[in-house]
Every structure is written in C-alpha cells, then in structure tokens.
Design an enzyme around this catalytic site. Structure first.
Site, PDB file in Angstrom:
ATOM      1  N   LYS A 188      12.028  -4.038   9.006  1.00 56.47           N
ATOM      2  CA  LYS A 188      11.451  -2.777   8.517  1.00 56.47           C
ATOM      3  C   LYS A 188      11.460  -1.731   9.624  1.00 56.47           C
ATOM      4  O   LYS A 188      11.812  -0.576   9.403  1.00 56.47           O
ATOM      5  CB  LYS A 188      10.017  -3.014   8.017  1.00 56.47           C
ATOM      6  CG  LYS A 188       9.970  -3.684   6.658  1.00 56.47           C
ATOM      7  CD  LYS A 188       8.567  -4.167   6.306  1.00 56.47           C
ATOM      8  CE  LYS A 188       8.642  -5.083   5.100  1.00 56.47           C
ATOM      9  NZ  LYS A 188       7.421  -5.821   4.839  1.00 56.47           N
TER      10      LYS A 188
ATOM     11  N   GLN B 208       1.425  -6.306   6.096  1.00 53.85           N
ATOM     12  CA  GLN B 208       2.297  -7.427   5.752  1.00 53.85           C
ATOM     13  C   GLN B 208       1.492  -8.597   5.192  1.00 53.85           C
ATOM     14  O   GLN B 208       0.491  -9.007   5.783  1.00 53.85           O
ATOM     15  CB  GLN B 208       3.090  -7.857   7.003  1.00 53.85           C
ATOM     16  CG  GLN B 208       4.111  -8.941   6.773  1.00 53.85           C
ATOM     17  CD  GLN B 208       5.304  -8.495   5.930  1.00 53.85           C
ATOM     18  OE1 GLN B 208       5.670  -7.322   5.908  1.00 53.85           O
ATOM     19  NE2 GLN B 208       5.908  -9.425   5.227  1.00 53.85           N
TER      20      GLN B 208
ATOM     21  N   ASP C 293       3.549   0.126  -0.667  1.00 50.10           N
ATOM     22  CA  ASP C 293       3.799  -1.142  -1.374  1.00 50.10           C
ATOM     23  C   ASP C 293       3.459  -1.022  -2.866  1.00 50.10           C
ATOM     24  O   ASP C 293       3.884  -1.864  -3.662  1.00 50.10           O
ATOM     25  CB  ASP C 293       2.900  -2.245  -0.798  1.00 50.10           C
ATOM     26  CG  ASP C 293       3.596  -3.139   0.198  1.00 50.10           C
ATOM     27  OD1 ASP C 293       4.813  -3.347   0.055  1.00 50.10           O
ATOM     28  OD2 ASP C 293       2.909  -3.643   1.099  1.00 50.10           O
TER      29      ASP C 293
END
Ligand code: GUN
Length: 295
Positions: free
Chosen positions: A53, A97, A120
């Site tokens: 990422k 995460q 997200d």
C-alpha cells in the site's frame, strides 16, 4: 467455449494511471491527497499488504503516512491515534489494517474513524449509506469487482447476479453494489440449499467464500461472467500455490469471462484504495469527484 480472461493486473494499472492523473491535477491546486495506514503488531501477511500500500501510494504521487505500533498497544492509545488522524488536514484517507490483535475492539476502532476518511468503507455510517443507495465510501474489493464488471458488460441492469459469500467486507457490499446497478441479486453461502443450481442461474457469479476451488465448472452457466475474489494458499504437488474460490480449469471452459487467481481481483483492491483516497480528498475540498473511480 473458452472464457475471455479478465486481466485484473492490466486493469488495475489503468485505474492507478487515472488516480495519478487526478493526483497531479489536485497537486496543481496545492492539494496533496494523503493516506494514513495503521498497522498494529507484526503479522507477516499484514506487513506485506502495508508495504505494498505504501509503495503504491507513493507511486501515484500521494502522501503516505505509516503508523506501525507495538502488538501490545492499548485501545486508548490506538483510539487517540485515530482521533489525531481524523483531525489532521493532510490525511484524507485512514486505513487500520485488519485483523487487529484480539485485545483490541475492531468495531470500536473502525467506527471511530471519521466516515469521510474511511477509505475501507467499513464504518457503520458508510455501510448504512451504501445500503440505502446514498453516496458513501465503498469497500475496495467489491468496488474493484464492480469496475471490472462494468468494463466487461457496459450496463449491468437486469442481469442475474449471484454472490457466494456473505462477509461484511466483500459479499454484502458486493450485493448492494450490484443492486445499485439494477441486477437481480441473490446472496448464497455455505448453508444455501442446492448451491450448484443457484450458481447456474447467474449471469454474473461472484465467488467470495474463502474455500479453495469450491465453485466448479458444472456450477457455472454457459457464457456467465465469473469473478473470483478468493485468495487461498494450498499445497499442491509438494509446492505452495495460490488458488481462488473457483476451480479455474473447469470454469474457464464454460464461462464467458473469468478473473484468474492471481492477477484478477487482487490487484484491483489497492488500486481502489488509492481511488477512494482521491475521492475522499475531492469531497473534503468541495471538488468534483473523479469520474470512473467511484461507484
Ligand atoms: N486486511 C486484509 N484486507 C484488508 C482490507 O481491505 N482492509 C483492511 N483494513 N484490512 C485488511
């Protein structure tokens, strides 16, 4: 019939190029989109994701803020970090995460992220907005699948879509997105009766169950589009290999189009994370949203 193979790697490269173009235009206005990624602990798979990422974020010209915390970080400290990222005008997207260590309440932490920075799309507000057809941040993997389906089919209206899997991260939002594009949607799962015949009704079949090669060619309608979200590591002939939730060799003979594993849905997820960060930056600054990068 042998299916057209949908090249997710190449498609993700075109999405990243579009993102880079928008980033350059935003920078010309004095705005640099920024993505903050928070990793707690040292889970090897999570470390790889976070590294990828970071590299992709830099590559498209955005700012990347990495926060690597000790595995024994307290909930209070993690919440304080999320609050500080919420308040930081240089940060347009925040990703914590998952999975988090078990002493941390993932729902509480995700729901503390400012929904407008929740790239997200996991915050309960974004889940509700998507479910009611309102503008939201959309989870990256289903957004990537939707982009590939729109690219292949043009309009999706009226098609029968079957989503196998009911997770909050993929199955449920995927079904909402397909409904939003006027598909007739069925959500199937491990307890579905006669799964094979349900799958055979699908013009669009999305497999997101996390079971290696569970969807076999005899479960696919001739000419259907098959999107394989699964990434499963298996031992085969003494070697470790990645396989999807679809039995590729049999499905490719029946489907009209199919995504391979690896090189299908996987590369689209990070591309859509970058797309969501640009979208969040535009929205935060009252600018027009980037075309083709949102649901
Ligand atoms: N862990 C594995 N995939 C994801 C993802 O898409 N988002 C977050 N936050 N964690 C993950």
């Amino acid at each position: 019939m042998t299916a057209k193979v949908i090249d997710g790697k190449a498609f993700a490269a075109t999405v990243r190029a579009k993102v880079a173009h928008h980033v350059a235009a935003l920078k010309a206005k004095g705005l640099t989109p920024g993505l903050a990624v928070v990793l707690v602990g040292e889970d090897p798979a999570s470390q790889v994701y976070v590294r990828n990422k970071h590299a992709s974020t830099i590559e498209v010209g955005m700012a990347s803020f990495e926060h690597k915390l000790q595995i024994d970080t307290s909930e209070a400290d993690l919440l304080a970090l999320v609050e500080s990222l919420n308040a930081d005008p240089k940060v347009h997207g925040i990703l914590v995460q998952l999975p988090l260590p078990s002493h941390l309440n993932s729902e509480l932490i995700i729901n503390t992220i400012d929904p407008s920075k929740d790239v997200d799309g996991f915050h309960i507000s974004n889940v509700g907005l998507l479910g009611t057809g309102q503008k939201s941040m959309v989870p990256c993997t289903p957004l990537g699948c939707l982009m590939m389906l729109r690219d292949h089919h043009g309009k999706l209206a009226g098609l029968n879509a079957v989503v196998v899997g009911r997770s909050n991260i993929v199955g449920k939002p995927m079904a909402q997105l397909l409904l939003g594009d006027s598909c007739t949607v069925t959500i199937a799962h491990s307890r579905t009766k006669d799964l094979a015949s349900v799958c055979r009704s699908a013009d669009i079949l999305v497999a997101a169950v996390g079971r290696p090669e569970m969807i076999t060619g005899d479960m696919v309608k001739s000419g259907a589009t098959v999107i394989d979200v699964g990434i499963n590591r298996v031992e085969r002939d003494g070697k470790s290999r990645l396989v999807g939730d679809v039995h590729y060799a049999s499905a490719v003979e029946v489907a009209g189009a199919i995504t391979p594993v690896p090189g299908g849905v996987g590369p689209m997820t990070i591309a859509c994370l970058l797309a969501n960060t640009v979208t969040a930056c535009c929205r935060a600054n009252g600018l027009a949203e980037p075309e083709g990068l949102t649901a």
